[in-house]
Design a protein around this motif. Structure first.
Motif, PDB file in Angstrom:
ATOM      1  N   VAL A 140      27.749 -25.399 -10.705  1.00 26.57           N
ATOM      2  CA  VAL A 140      27.683 -24.139  -9.955  1.00 26.57           C
ATOM      3  C   VAL A 140      28.976 -24.003  -9.163  1.00 26.57           C
ATOM      4  O   VAL A 140      29.369 -24.921  -8.422  1.00 26.57           O
ATOM      5  CB  VAL A 140      26.469 -24.101  -9.000  1.00 26.57           C
ATOM      6  CG1 VAL A 140      26.539 -22.882  -8.096  1.00 26.57           C
ATOM      7  CG2 VAL A 140      25.173 -24.119  -9.793  1.00 26.57           C
ATOM      8  N   VAL A 141      29.658 -22.862  -9.318  1.00 26.42           N
ATOM      9  CA  VAL A 141      30.868 -22.585  -8.548  1.00 26.42           C
ATOM     10  C   VAL A 141      30.457 -21.875  -7.260  1.00 26.42           C
ATOM     11  O   VAL A 141      29.812 -20.819  -7.296  1.00 26.42           O
ATOM     12  CB  VAL A 141      31.850 -21.722  -9.351  1.00 26.42           C
ATOM     13  CG1 VAL A 141      33.074 -21.384  -8.499  1.00 26.42           C
ATOM     14  CG2 VAL A 141      32.273 -22.444 -10.622  1.00 26.42           C
ATOM     15  N   ALA A 142      30.813 -22.454  -6.137  1.00 30.04           N
ATOM     16  CA  ALA A 142      30.442 -21.908  -4.837  1.00 30.04           C
ATOM     17  C   ALA A 142      31.684 -21.700  -3.984  1.00 30.04           C
ATOM     18  O   ALA A 142      32.726 -22.335  -4.203  1.00 30.04           O
ATOM     19  CB  ALA A 142      29.468 -22.850  -4.129  1.00 30.04           C
ATOM     20  N   GLU A 143      31.573 -20.803  -3.022  1.00 32.88           N
ATOM     21  CA  GLU A 143      32.674 -20.572  -2.097  1.00 32.88           C
ATOM     22  C   GLU A 143      32.702 -21.681  -1.055  1.00 32.88           C
ATOM     23  O   GLU A 143      31.652 -22.152  -0.611  1.00 32.88           O
ATOM     24  CB  GLU A 143      32.523 -19.213  -1.409  1.00 32.88           C
ATOM     25  CG  GLU A 143      32.667 -18.033  -2.339  1.00 32.88           C
ATOM     26  CD  GLU A 143      32.543 -16.709  -1.602  1.00 32.88           C
ATOM     27  OE1 GLU A 143      32.323 -16.748  -0.371  1.00 32.88           O
ATOM     28  OE2 GLU A 143      32.677 -15.663  -2.242  1.00 32.88           O
ATOM     29  N   LYS A 144      33.880 -22.092  -0.677  1.00 32.08           N
ATOM     30  CA  LYS A 144      34.018 -23.112   0.342  1.00 32.08           C
ATOM     31  C   LYS A 144      33.376 -22.618   1.635  1.00 32.08           C
ATOM     32  O   LYS A 144      33.602 -21.496   2.075  1.00 32.08           O
ATOM     33  CB  LYS A 144      35.495 -23.430   0.581  1.00 32.08           C
ATOM     34  CG  LYS A 144      35.705 -24.601   1.531  1.00 32.08           C
ATOM     35  CD  LYS A 144      37.174 -24.961   1.667  1.00 32.08           C
ATOM     36  CE  LYS A 144      37.356 -26.163   2.587  1.00 32.08           C
ATOM     37  NZ  LYS A 144      38.785 -26.539   2.732  1.00 32.08           N
ATOM     38  N   GLY A 145      32.539 -23.472   2.237  1.00 32.39           N
ATOM     39  CA  GLY A 145      31.830 -23.095   3.453  1.00 32.39           C
ATOM     40  C   GLY A 145      30.463 -22.493   3.207  1.00 32.39           C
ATOM     41  O   GLY A 145      29.697 -22.283   4.152  1.00 32.39           O
ATOM     42  N   GLU A 146      30.138 -22.197   1.947  1.00 30.02           N
ATOM     43  CA  GLU A 146      28.832 -21.625   1.623  1.00 30.02           C
ATOM     44  C   GLU A 146      27.747 -22.681   1.780  1.00 30.02           C
ATOM     45  O   GLU A 146      27.951 -23.870   1.516  1.00 30.02           O
ATOM     46  CB  GLU A 146      28.850 -21.087   0.189  1.00 30.02           C
ATOM     47  CG  GLU A 146      27.643 -20.263  -0.188  1.00 30.02           C
ATOM     48  CD  GLU A 146      27.791 -19.625  -1.566  1.00 30.02           C
ATOM     49  OE1 GLU A 146      26.981 -18.732  -1.898  1.00 30.02           O
ATOM     50  OE2 GLU A 146      28.707 -20.027  -2.311  1.00 30.02           O
ATOM     51  N   LEU A 147      26.575 -22.255   2.214  1.00 27.59           N
ATOM     52  CA  LEU A 147      25.454 -23.176   2.358  1.00 27.59           C
ATOM     53  C   LEU A 147      24.861 -23.509   1.001  1.00 27.59           C
ATOM     54  O   LEU A 147      24.860 -22.666   0.088  1.00 27.59           O
ATOM     55  CB  LEU A 147      24.383 -22.573   3.267  1.00 27.59           C
ATOM     56  CG  LEU A 147      24.786 -22.344   4.728  1.00 27.59           C
ATOM     57  CD1 LEU A 147      23.684 -21.605   5.463  1.00 27.59           C
ATOM     58  CD2 LEU A 147      25.120 -23.651   5.423  1.00 27.59           C
ATOM     59  N   VAL A 148      24.319 -24.703   0.879  1.00 26.37           N
ATOM     60  CA  VAL A 148      23.726 -25.134  -0.390  1.00 26.37           C
ATOM     61  C   VAL A 148      22.619 -24.180  -0.822  1.00 26.37           C
ATOM     62  O   VAL A 148      22.530 -23.806  -1.994  1.00 26.37           O
ATOM     63  CB  VAL A 148      23.182 -26.577  -0.267  1.00 26.37           C
ATOM     64  CG1 VAL A 148      22.351 -26.949  -1.492  1.00 26.37           C
ATOM     65  CG2 VAL A 148      24.323 -27.561  -0.081  1.00 26.37           C
ATOM     66  N   ILE A 149      21.778 -23.752   0.102  1.00 23.14           N
ATOM     67  CA  ILE A 149      20.648 -22.894  -0.247  1.00 23.14           C
ATOM     68  C   ILE A 149      21.119 -21.565  -0.818  1.00 23.14           C
ATOM     69  O   ILE A 149      20.525 -21.033  -1.765  1.00 23.14           O
ATOM     70  CB  ILE A 149      19.722 -22.682   0.980  1.00 23.14           C
ATOM     71  CG1 ILE A 149      18.412 -22.017   0.551  1.00 23.14           C
ATOM     72  CG2 ILE A 149      20.420 -21.880   2.073  1.00 23.14           C
ATOM     73  CD1 ILE A 149      17.384 -21.969   1.666  1.00 23.14           C
ATOM     74  N   ALA A 150      22.219 -21.034  -0.270  1.00 23.75           N
ATOM     75  CA  ALA A 150      22.740 -19.753  -0.746  1.00 23.75           C
ATOM     76  C   ALA A 150      23.408 -19.911  -2.107  1.00 23.75           C
ATOM     77  O   ALA A 150      23.228 -19.078  -3.004  1.00 23.75           O
ATOM     78  CB  ALA A 150      23.722 -19.178   0.262  1.00 23.75           C
ATOM     79  N   ALA A 151      24.177 -20.954  -2.276  1.00 23.15           N
ATOM     80  CA  ALA A 151      24.859 -21.179  -3.552  1.00 23.15           C
ATOM     81  C   ALA A 151      23.847 -21.411  -4.670  1.00 23.15           C
ATOM     82  O   ALA A 151      24.001 -20.897  -5.784  1.00 23.15           O
ATOM     83  CB  ALA A 151      25.799 -22.371  -3.433  1.00 23.15           C
ATOM     84  N   ALA A 152      22.793 -22.178  -4.388  1.00 18.22           N
ATOM     85  CA  ALA A 152      21.779 -22.450  -5.399  1.00 18.22           C
ATOM     86  C   ALA A 152      21.044 -21.184  -5.787  1.00 18.22           C
ATOM     87  O   ALA A 152      20.814 -20.915  -6.977  1.00 18.22           O
ATOM     88  CB  ALA A 152      20.799 -23.499  -4.882  1.00 18.22           C
ATOM     89  N   GLU A 153      20.674 -20.370  -4.799  1.00 18.62           N
ATOM     90  CA  GLU A 153      19.935 -19.141  -5.101  1.00 18.62           C
ATOM     91  C   GLU A 153      20.795 -18.167  -5.892  1.00 18.62           C
ATOM     92  O   GLU A 153      20.307 -17.504  -6.810  1.00 18.62           O
ATOM     93  CB  GLU A 153      19.436 -18.496  -3.817  1.00 18.62           C
ATOM     94  CG  GLU A 153      18.560 -17.276  -4.060  1.00 18.62           C
ATOM     95  CD  GLU A 153      17.765 -16.864  -2.844  1.00 18.62           C
ATOM     96  OE1 GLU A 153      17.126 -15.806  -2.901  1.00 18.62           O
ATOM     97  OE2 GLU A 153      17.775 -17.585  -1.836  1.00 18.62           O
ATOM     98  N   ARG A 154      22.083 -18.086  -5.565  1.00 20.95           N
ATOM     99  CA  ARG A 154      22.966 -17.195  -6.312  1.00 20.95           C
ATOM    100  C   ARG A 154      23.082 -17.634  -7.761  1.00 20.95           C
ATOM    101  O   ARG A 154      23.288 -16.815  -8.663  1.00 20.95           O
ATOM    102  CB  ARG A 154      24.345 -17.184  -5.638  1.00 20.95           C
ATOM    103  CG  ARG A 154      25.298 -16.140  -6.139  1.00 20.95           C
ATOM    104  CD  ARG A 154      26.506 -15.997  -5.223  1.00 20.95           C
ATOM    105  NE  ARG A 154      27.010 -17.276  -4.760  1.00 20.95           N
ATOM    106  CZ  ARG A 154      27.751 -18.099  -5.514  1.00 20.95           C
ATOM    107  NH1 ARG A 154      28.042 -17.766  -6.763  1.00 20.95           N
ATOM    108  NH2 ARG A 154      28.181 -19.244  -5.029  1.00 20.95           N
TER     109      ARG A 154
END
Length: 803
Positions: free
Chosen positions: A17-31
């Motif tokens: 999963v590609v996530a933005e730096k500083g993003e929370l795990v819960i938000a990155a996973a849901e996206r």
């Protein structure tokens, strides 16, 4: 173009999963499509990690460990497992503990069917409980204010409501009280949850602890039909879901649209749905009996015939059309085409004398809400109290000031809801906006970065010229200054875009510049600019108009000079009203045509930043009420003309064809899911403004400041039983220095007198009011500032006397 953000790659359940730096795990996973159960987490509020429901296995390189996904930021090579046995056991345990004291009254709880606790217990919880002890019991429900009820035993202490009240709304009136097992959410003694935004706590509550009184026990979620639409209570353009059952609107819910409302609604926009269901809605045409004074029901053919006869008999320059800001863009265009293209009159104005010149609103460079709230921006408030008139815009600006460092420079005749967050407040006497702007510029308070001016009418007790002059002075600073209109009426910006203003044609074009585009579509185009609302009312009062058409407008209640409005309606030959209710102005009409209202028509609206979004029909209109565009086409047909449209789709297609600013709008709306697309560009130029002469003040008078409040005696507020009682009685706010001079005290009944009339209200001391000024709400119960305003005067002077 937004700057590219740094990204990191994590692994969630074996998938990268590609996530933005500083993003929370819960938000990155849901996206990425992996839902992690939670209660306290909300994407629009800071995380607190209180409920522990989002605990999952997270390996940051030191081995997997159970950690709350709402508190951990993503890191390179992080591995997240939401299906591990340890995760399942932790989630099972959290739910078991939450249910120890939860009453499990799902069959009678209004949250049943849309309750995260209910859903997550089924999906992640234990099959049975090991606890059999007696549960807690509280008196239920208790009102925390007039629209929100609290069932304390259902609360799981997630802190969502208290965080929203304190951190988002800035109204910390609901909080935790008690300790240990006795901890509960409640209000402070004798301090109700008197926030304009309390309904949001009902929507974000993950259990049935907070419920909305107007919806309680009205329907089950599975009984509700749902349609996404746009709120038109004010001009912010919040995205909403209209929910109905058995052809009756029962609830509005906020929809999260990132550029606009973030899912929030003000209580006025959330709870005014009851006016749609009001039994006093007009459902049949009315006509005035010949030689009599009363209105009687009539057939549509008779009512349309009488209206057409009056319009056909009157010369074009003796016809006036006031209103249109409640209409959809499509209906506004149809009426602009009827008025300007068929009747040939340019005496058309969607504002009721309480706005700004159309060329100023359309001609100044526009800003968006996001631009106003961007870090590094300086916001200049040159307009009304945003908290009172544009509630959700206030929430966005408050967040920008508190969280993102946006600087707010307030230039106002009295302090407002934004004053606590302003870096500088420049108070001025009525008519003193240009001088206040000059002071701000001389002090170099605008800095070097982008500037967004919130532009509107700070006070209805003075003409728009003072504010317009100040706005042009700010525009002279340079290209870094842009403007965000704060005109308040629901679709006033769409009405202006569609040509419901003197000297303006559809697509933000001037008369001369827009003729060519309309040559093959409109029968005619007015030769010169017509009259605005103030000028139309004066002309009507002096016998200069034969016919006055009111499009959802109530000038007797809403025009700044109410006395002038009354005289105008009495003097004009024929008044044709198109409305949903029998208002004070409609009662003076000779022909009344019932119109379909909000949630009863499809179409589009335009918000204060120029964003066009869709509105949807969810219920049928009462009786034989018709959509405004249908009324316009029927009248055109009786006048021997054909508007050439048979549907909302036809109207939108014609708007796209004649208005370059709206080209391709339909396809862009479809691509955006109806949530809204910006319409930019204008060929209108902001005209010159004549400086108004300010008369010298005498030592006995005070200068009146009058603005609107969230709840007042406006037509739709008072027809909405859910919020009508929330309107606060009028007061006269004076500087404490003037209290001493006049020999009065807070709460003292006083008589406020102007050249127009007098009212009796209680006095209140307010150091946020400049000396020698008096602030009286424009349309409040028990004494309205609108009864004091002298239209056409540079200022309105009043005398305040102790009774």
């Amino acid at each position: 173009m937004s700057e590219a953000r740094e990204t990191v790659t994590i692994t969630v359940n074996g998938e990268p999963v590609v996530a933005e730096k500083g993003e929370l795990v819960i938000a990155a996973a849901e996206r990425a499509g992996t839902y992690i159960p939670h209660f306290c987490y909300h994407p629009r509020m800071a995380s607190v990690g209180m409920c522990r429901m989002c605990i999952v296995d997270i390996d940051t390189g030191r081995g997997p460990a159970l950690q709350p996904a709402c508190m951990i930021e993503v890191a390179p090579d992080m591995v997240v497992d939401t299906h591990s046995e340890a995760t399942k056991k932790a989630q099972d345990g959290v739910l078991e503990f939450l249910l120890i004291n939860h009453p499990l009254d799902c069959p009678v709880c209004d949250k049943g069917g849309e309750c995260p606790l209910q859903d997550q217990t089924v999906a992640y919880g234990p099959g049975e409980s090991r606890f059999v002890e007696e549960k807690r019991h509280f008196a239920k429900p208790i009102p925390v204010n007039d629209v929100v009820l609290l069932d304390r035993e259902r609360c799981i202490l997630c802190d969502r409501c208290t965080r929203f009240a304190k951190d988002v709304a800035g109204d910390p009136l609901i909080s935790f009280i008690g300790r240990g097992a006795a901890t509960q959410v409640n209000t402070f003694p004798d301090h109700p949850f008197s926030s304009y935004f309390s309904g949001n706590t009902v929507q974000i509550c993950p259990v049935g602890a907070l419920t909305a009184g107007p919806f309680r026990f009205r329907a089950r979620p599975w009984d509700l039909a749902n349609a996404e639409s746009t709120c038109t209570t004010c001009s912010v353009g919040c995205r909403v879901a209209i929910q109905s059952s058995r052809d009756e609107v029962l609830r509005y819910s906020g929809v999260d649209v990132d550029p606009v409302n973030w899912g929030w609604l003000c209580d006025k926009g959330r709870f005014d749905f009851s006016y749609v269901n009001n039994p006093d809605r007009l459902g049949e045409p009315l006509v005035r009996t010949p030689g009599g004074s009363g209105l009687t029901t009539a057939r549509w053919s008779e009512a349309l015939g009488r209206a057409a006869e009056a319009l056909e008999a009157a010369p074009a320059d003796r016809i006036g059309v006031i209103g249109g800001s409640r209409l959809t863009n499509e209906s506004a265009y149809a009426w602009a085409k009827l008025a300007k293209g068929v009747l040939g009159t340019d005496n058309v104005d969607a504002q009721l004398g309480d706005g700004l010149p159309a060329d100023l609103v359309l001609g100044l460079p526009r800003a968006t809400i996001d631009e106003a709230c961007a870090p590094g921006t300086t916001v200049v408030l040159l307009g009304p109290d945003i908290k009172e008139e544009l509630g959700v815009l206030y929430l966005r600006l408050r967040h920008a000031a508190v969280e993102d460092g946006v600087r707010i420079i307030e230039i106002a005749p009295a302090t407002s809801g934004l004053t606590p967050y302003a870096t500088h407040t420049e108070l001025h006497a009525p008519g003193g906006a240009p001088a206040a702007v000059a002071s701000v510029l001389d002090a170099g308070l605008l800095g070097d970065g982008p500037v967004v001016v919130l532009l509107g009418r700070p006070s209805l007790a003075e003409p728009a010229a003072h504010t317009a002059r100040a706005a042009l002075d700010l525009a002279d600073v340079g290209d870094r200054v842009r403007f965000l209109s704060t005109l308040r009426r629901g679709n006033v910006h769409g009405a202006l875009d569609m040509g419901l203003a003197p000297g303006v044609l559809p697509g933000r074009a001037p008369l001369d510049g827009g003729r060519e585009a309309l040559a093959d579509v409109w029968p005619t185009v007015p030769a010169s600019a017509g009259l605005d609302t103030d000028a139309m009312l004066r002309a009507a009062a002096d016998g200069g108009l034969d016919v006055l058409v009111l499009l959802g407008a109530d000038p007797v209640q809403d025009a700044p000079d109410r006395d002038l409005a009354r005289r105008a309606l009495e003097a004009v030959g024929t008044v044709i009203a198109v409305d949903c209710f029998l208002t004070g102005s409609v009662e003076a009409a000779d022909v009344v045509l019932p119109a379909a209202g909000y949630a009863e028509v499809d179409g589009t609206t335009t918000n204060l930043e120029g964003r066009v979004s869709t509105v949807a029909q969810r219920v049928t209109s009462p009786g034989t009420a018709r959509a405004d565009w249908i009324i316009a086409t029927d009248l055109a047909a009786r006048l021997g003309s054909d508007l050439g449209v048979t549907s909302v789709e036809d109207l939108l297609a014609e708007i796209e064809r004649v208005a370059p600013t709206h080209a391709g709008l339909g396809d862009r709306l479809v691509a955006a899911g109806g949530d809204g697309v910006l319409v930019e560009g204008s060929s209108v130029t902001a005209g010159a403004v004549t400086d108004g002469h300010l008369p010298a003040a005498d030592s006995y008078s005070l200068r009146l400041v009058s603005g609107r409040t969230m709840y007042d005696e406006a037509t739709l507020v008072q027809r909405a039983s859910t919020i009508a009682k929330l309107a606060r009685p009028a007061t006269a706010r004076l500087n404490p220095h003037d209290f001493d001079r006049l020999g009065i005290e807070t709460g003292t009944p006083v008589k406020v007198t102007s050249a127009r009339g007098s009212i009796t209200v209680s006095a209140a001391a307010d150091p946020g009011v400049p000396r020698a000024s008096a602030v009286v709400p424009f349309n409040a119960p028990g004494g309205a500032g609108g009864d004091l305003i002298s239209g056409g005067e540079a200022v309105t002077d009043v005398r305040v006397e102790r009774l």
